[in-house]
Write an enzyme that holds these catalytic residues in place. Structure first.
Site, PDB file in Angstrom:
ATOM      1  N   LYS A 183       0.827  -1.207   0.000  1.00 44.24           N
ATOM      2  CA  LYS A 183       0.000   0.000   0.000  1.00 44.24           C
ATOM      3  C   LYS A 183       0.870   1.271   0.000  1.00 44.24           C
ATOM      4  O   LYS A 183       2.083   1.178  -0.091  1.00 44.24           O
ATOM      5  CB  LYS A 183      -0.939  -0.039   1.215  1.00 44.24           C
ATOM      6  CG  LYS A 183      -1.823  -1.304   1.286  1.00 44.24           C
ATOM      7  CD  LYS A 183      -2.751  -1.472   0.083  1.00 44.24           C
ATOM      8  CE  LYS A 183      -3.936  -2.376   0.321  1.00 44.24           C
ATOM      9  NZ  LYS A 183      -3.694  -3.811   0.250  1.00 44.24           N
TER      10      LYS A 183
HETATM   11  C1  LIG Z   1      -4.859  -4.972   0.705  1.00 41.92           C
HETATM   12  C2  LIG Z   1      -6.317  -5.023   0.858  1.00 41.92           C
HETATM   13  C3  LIG Z   1      -6.924  -5.528   2.016  1.00 41.92           C
HETATM   14  C4  LIG Z   1      -6.159  -6.247   3.080  1.00 41.92           C
HETATM   15  O1  LIG Z   1      -5.193  -5.516   3.704  1.00 41.92           O
HETATM   16  P1  LIG Z   1      -4.277  -6.238   4.800  1.00 41.92           P
HETATM   17  O2  LIG Z   1      -3.769  -5.091   5.606  1.00 41.92           O
HETATM   18  O3  LIG Z   1      -3.206  -6.933   4.040  1.00 41.92           O
HETATM   19  O4  LIG Z   1      -5.130  -7.146   5.565  1.00 41.92           O
HETATM   20  C5  LIG Z   1      -8.294  -5.431   2.144  1.00 41.92           C
HETATM   21  N1  LIG Z   1      -9.054  -4.900   1.178  1.00 41.92           N
HETATM   22  C6  LIG Z   1      -8.518  -4.424   0.033  1.00 41.92           C
HETATM   23  C7  LIG Z   1      -9.414  -3.814  -0.991  1.00 41.92           C
HETATM   24  C8  LIG Z   1      -7.136  -4.505  -0.170  1.00 41.92           C
HETATM   25  O5  LIG Z   1      -6.610  -4.096  -1.323  1.00 41.92           O
END
Ligand SMILES: *Cc1c(COP(=O)(O)O)cnc(C)c1O
Length: 387
Positions: A183
């Site tokens: 992210k």
């Molecule tokens: C990356 C992502 C998640 C999960 O994030 P984590 O912190 O890895 O659990 C949830 N929803 C969306 C849309 C994502 O892209």
């Protein structure tokens, strides 16, 4: 030949300093010095009522599902075009995810299809702010209010994104952030639950769920003289070391966003001329009433064959472009819970035609020139050969 990775974690240079500081404070477990710093930072910067740092967005979603007391028989509407985490949280409570279509312009939850999928069993909706561009929250909020539904925002893509001046994550009952390594702002693994309700009871319940079913958070605030096991819970709090890493990232939040915007604008400026071609349908854009954090840059082609050709050609040029979510309804687990591959036609079409380009602060202008030149060459081939 240049090799350009799809993603590269951006480090500000201060991460090691804060991690060392956390170590010298003896601050290793949850809710230490840096956990407070980052949650306060987020609360202030985005005008959020209450932020509880978590080990992931998946865990923040799980906490939200527990807080609204989801149970077997309940239905929760969400887009199929999302990551498995969105549905995991619902399934874990024994409830059913109900997949809805996405809009053709932003790939966000389609409010019309959301409304059409509401039944007497529907308890909540989980809009996903795809690519860092917020959903149509006015419409979604109105429909949710009329039908007495909770809103849990999956804002995993959308830290530092805004809808009409309000931060993503602050628009529903709960918001979920991700600080996963893929992210914009990272702690490797990490997330946050945003609680927009001002009811002290909800916040207290969230603290208990997060702290192994104990009232340790109240104890730490000096409200009680010992803490106890008082309810159901798990361990959703991250190590303070990871939060020290995250603090360095959040300090640079505006700079990181600006660097990503530069990449986004460069692509837009150099690719928009191709929108007149019939093989290219869409390039990334941000509606005027929203502010993006530039999490993703995408192109959408006329069909899958063209998309796959561009993908393969970019890879041959050393550029690691990629597609995105396999719609959840069409995945093996989606089919196990009763969906058919051919359901949700618009979602299938979009997923098959979407291509994402590298976007991160460390892309140099030479990298960007190389990528757009490669695309120009590929587009020329498409025109000449009629792929
Ligand atoms: C990356 C992502 C998640 C999960 O994030 P984590 O912190 O890895 O659990 C949830 N929803 C969306 C849309 C994502 O892209």
């Amino acid at each position: 030949m240049r090799q350009i990775a799809f993603n590269k974690v951006y480090l500000t240079g201060k991460e090691k300093y804060y991690i060392n500081d956390a170590l010298s404070r003896g601050s290793l477990s949850g809710d230490g010095f840096y956990t407070h710093k980052v949650s306060e930072f987020l609360e202030e910067k985005f005008a959020l009522n209450r932020v509880l740092m978590t080990t992931s967005a998946n865990h923040a979603l799980e906490m939200a599902a527990q807080l609204i007391e989801l149970k077997e028989g309940d239905e929760v509407i969400m887009p199929s075009f999302t990551f498995s985490s969105t549905a995991n949280a619902v399934l874990k409570e024994g409830a059913s995810p109900v997949f809805a279509e996405i809009k053709s312009d932003t790939f966000n939850l389609d409010p019309t299809d959301f409304e059409a999928k509401i039944t007497t069993r529907t308890k909540a909706v989980i809009p996903v702010h795809y690519a860092g561009v917020s959903c149509e929250m006015d419409q979604i909020k109105e429909i949710a209010a009329e039908n007495d539904l909770f809103i849990i925002e999956d804002a995993a893509h959308a830290v530092n994104s805004f809808y009409k001046e309000q931060a993503a994550g602050s628009l529903g009952d709960f918001g979920c952030y991700s600080f996963h390594g893929s992210k914009n702002f990272v702690s490797g693994e990490g997330g946050a639950l945003i609680i927009n309700s001002k009811q002290p009871k909800i916040i207290e319940k969230a603290e208990i769920i997060r702290e192994k079913g104990t009232n340790r958070s109240r104890f730490l605030r000096g409200k009680i003289d010992k803490y106890n096991w008082v309810g159901e819970g798990s361990s959703y709090l991250p190590s303070d070391i990871l939060m020290a890493l995250l603090f360095a990232q959040l300090e640079a939040l505006d700079k990181i966003t600006l660097e990503r915007k530069k990449v986004f604008d460069y692509y837009n400026q150099h690719l928009k001329e191709f929108l007149t071609e019939d093989f290219l349908e869409l390039i990334s854009s941000v509606p005027v009433d929203r502010q993006s954090n530039y999490h993703i840059y995408y192109l959408k082609f006329r069909n899958q064959k063209i998309r796959d050709f561009v993908l393969q050609q970019l890879r041959e040029n050393g550029v690691e472009a990629t597609f995105h979510f396999q719609p959840l309804h069409a995945s093996p687990m989606g089919r196990k819970i009763g969906y058919h591959k051919k359901d949700l036609e618009n979602t299938n079409k979009i997923a098959a035609r979407l291509l994402r380009l590298p976007i991160y602060p460390d892309l140099s202008s030479a990298d960007l020139e190389y990528i757009t030149a490669a695309l120009r060459g590929i587009f020329k081939k498409i025109k000449q050969a009629g792929v």
